[in-house]
Scaffold this active site. Structure first.
Site, PDB file in Angstrom:
ATOM      1  N   ASP A  16     -10.227   0.461  -0.758  1.00 47.07           N
ATOM      2  CA  ASP A  16      -9.691  -0.355   0.332  1.00 47.07           C
ATOM      3  C   ASP A  16      -9.528   0.467   1.606  1.00 47.07           C
ATOM      4  OD1 ASP A  16      -7.978  -1.897   2.003  1.00 47.07           O
ATOM      5  OD2 ASP A  16      -7.131  -2.908   0.249  1.00 47.07           O
ATOM      6  N   SER A  62      -9.550  -5.609   3.527  1.00 43.04           N
ATOM      7  CA  SER A  62      -8.698  -6.070   2.439  1.00 43.04           C
ATOM      8  C   SER A  62      -8.613  -7.592   2.373  1.00 43.04           C
ATOM      9  CB  SER A  62      -7.326  -5.408   2.575  1.00 43.04           C
ATOM     10  OG  SER A  62      -6.606  -5.474   1.369  1.00 43.04           O
TER      11      SER A  62
END
Length: 632
Positions: free
Chosen positions: A487, A164
């Site tokens: 993610d 991320s």
């Protein structure tokens, strides 16, 4: 599914999507959901005694048969993924092997300067992990790397792996072929960039509109065009494969970027190796499935293991949107995205009105007309908010433009709006857009697709390089034309599963945790992941991590025949004593901008976690070197 009565409009929203979007983008969304419970996941044990060259269905044990099987497997494993071949083998890519070979000299020289004597045979492989955490993680990882360099430790690192927000920092650094030599200057450059004005709503809207023309458009494109550009203050059009030299030349640690596949996560869970997906400048793929493709070919079409259509590689901005697309839970993300889109559309209307007052010729299609009002209607409806004012503006505009059919439908819809469920509203809104498009003309792709994908929550659409590959492991993926990459923080907010690949032989993990909330969640989840998959990992004593509200700055987990893990919570009792909650509240994940003074403050706190623990890090490196037989 709700039926729609307009005679010329498709009967359901699915039919609408199939008729007016590329059918390869949403491959029967309801069928996709149904399949989740129908396909079993079959993965080999991490330490399976079976030879990697013996595949399912090989029953002959004759020397000749084994030799043929061996030669066939070796031939497949040696296919170069950078030539558009699918590689089904557990070994590291040629690019990574060359990069780590080149890096060894740098690591040995660094260890020598730290008075740690070793050679290539007992040189420790060290990995730095940067967790997710949005802009906070990006800035904190930058500060961490600067301080590692200042303390003489950065050149001892073999791998740099991010999730991320940490991937945003990494992709920023690897533009420079020798970034470790000028990391302090790059910190100053990052601060300057983050303090600049954003690209501007018009440019972000143009980027999103252009992306909507692609058949693989998804919410990832919306997120990248608006949120990532707004947060990072730039639109990075370069490609990950262009970072080849910066990763291969040995001057920098080898970069690994983490993601997960959404359907695999739903089917098999966060503890399945088949869920995890990695990106490097050389290859991208599923380490748990031993399936990879050259990075520049990810997104191209494959069938039966063969390249059938070469497509342009996605740019870094898109990947930053993919890697950093989940700042919280699904509910939190959906609420945030809807609120964020509301703000975007408000800015678009203000911008268009301002431009109109300045005398510039803008058509109603692109400024204060129907599309923006419809987008506002969509996000307000998704949020369950009152839409009466938007309907009023729509009806006034349509009446002025003499759009009779659209005006009639709008009046009809406004009268029954409050009686409809959320899904029913999305269906009739899609119908309304179809009528407007037919009457007013123009391209409405961005609006149509965003509405459909918000309804089905579709992110990270990518052509599946395993489609109809008979040699790939059986996970159900080979039946799907598309995969959905998202993610990795949704599973584990630090990419332990990727650096724990046995081929990488990592012996010391420096885990810098920039997560919100429990600073021990990543390590607890990793311990469970490793236990489930029989992966060597140190035992985590619950007593040692029982106070997430008052963590110390460094935790060391060791064991026999396992890697050593040093875990560093970002905010702790050493770098912000008595103020941990204050710092957590100040540096939230859902933030697109920090004032310059706050950026410097965050950098300072992150650096303290390295400077305060330099001697501990050196001690662990020396211990690993002394125990040169430590292999697992």
């Amino acid at each position: 599914m709700v039926q729609v009565t307009h005679p010329e409009f498709p009967h359901t929203l699915n039919e609408y999507v199939d008729a007016y979007l590329s059918p390869t983008v949403i491959e029967k969304a309801t069928e996709r959901r149904k399949r989740l419970s129908e396909v079993d996941l079959v993965l080999p044990s991490r330490h399976s005694p079976k030879s990697p060259f013996v595949t399912e269905g090989m029953h002959s044990t004759s020397p000749r048969a084994l030799q043929e099987n061996l030669e066939e497997a070796m031939e497949k494993s040696q296919m170069r993924t950078d030539d558009g071949h699918l590689r089904l083998f557990q070994e590291l890519s040629d690019g990574e092997k060359e990069a780590t070979r080149n890096r060894k000299a740098k690591v040995l020289k660094c260890l020598e300067s730290l008075h740690i004597a070793c050679d290539e045979d007992n040189m420790p492989n060290i990995a730095v992990l940067g967790s997710g955490g949005g802009l906070r993680a990006m800035i904190a990882l930058q500060g961490t790397l600067v301080e590692l360099k200042k303390q003489g430790l950065l050149d001892a690192v073999m791998y740099l792996c991010g999730v991320s927000g940490s991937t945003w920092c990494m992709s920023f650094l690897y533009h420079e072929k020798d970034w470790t030599e000028k990391v302090q200057v790059l910190e100053e450059h990052l601060c300057d960039t983050l303090s600049k004005p954003s690209l501007g709503i018009q440019e972000e809207f143009i980027i999103a509109t252009h992306a909507a023309e692609d058949e693989l458009f998804s919410l990832t494109d919306v997120w990248a065009s608006f949120f990532v550009c707004e947060t990072l203050k730039q639109y990075d059009k370069t490609k990950l494969s262009e970072h080849d030299d910066a990763s291969r030349n040995g001057k920098n640690p080898y970069p690994i970027y983490a993601a997960i596949e959404a359907n695999q996560l739903r089917k098999a869970g966060e503890n399945s190796p088949g869920t995890w997906f990695e990106f490097t400048p050389h290859e991208a793929g599923f380490p748990g499935l031993e399936a990879f493709v050259g990075t520049k070919y990810l997104g191209s079409k494959f069938e039966g293991g063969k390249l059938t259509e070469k497509r342009e590689e996605k740019n870094i901005c898109y990947l930053q949107g993919l890697w950093g697309s989940a700042l919280g839970s699904m509910d939190a993300n959906k609420k945030y995205l809807i609120d964020f889109l509301k703000e975007i559309f408000r800015k678009l209307r203000e911008h268009c009105c301002a431009v109109g007052e300045a005398g510039t010729d803008y058509t109603s299609e692109h400024c204060q007309g129907v599309p923006l009002l419809l987008q506002e209607l969509h996000v307000h409806a998704s949020a369950g908010e009152d839409c009466e004012g938007i309907f009023r503006h729509l009806k006034e505009f349509l009446q002025e433009e003499n759009c009779k059919n659209s005006h009639l439908k709008c009046c009809e819809l406004s009268e029954t709006w409050d009686l409809k469920s959320c899904e029913e509203r999305m269906v009739v809104l899609a119908e309304l857009i179809w009528i407007f498009e037919k009457e007013l003309g123009g391209s409405w792709q961005l609006l149509r697709k965003t509405i459909a994908f918000l309804l089905y929550w579709i992110w990270g659409c990518t052509n599946n390089f395993l489609y109809k590959s008979h040699d790939a492991q059986s996970t159900g993926l080979t039946n799907d034309k598309l995969i959905y990459l998202i993610d990795a923080g949704i599973a584990i907010n630090s990419a332990y599963p990727l650096v724990l690949r046995p081929q990488r032989k990592v012996q010391l993990i420096l885990s810098f945790d920039f997560s919100a909330g429990d600073p021990f969640e990543t390590i607890k989840k990793t311990a469970k992941y490793c236990e489930t998959n029989h992966i060597p990992f140190p035992e985590i004593d619950p007593e040692e991590i029982k106070d997430p509200d008052h963590p110390s700055d460094c935790y060391i987990f060791r064991g026999k025949d396992v890697p050593t893990v040093m875990h560093f919570p970002l905010f702790n009792t050493k770098n912000c004593p008595g103020k941990i909650k204050d710092f957590r509240d100040k540096f939230t994940t859902f933030t697109t901008h920090y004032p310059e003074d706050d950026v410097k403050e965050l950098l300072k706190r992150a650096k303290m976690n390295v400077s305060n623990n330099k001697e501990e890090i050196l001690k662990e490196i020396q211990q690993i070197v002394s125990s040169s037989t430590k292999e697992f």
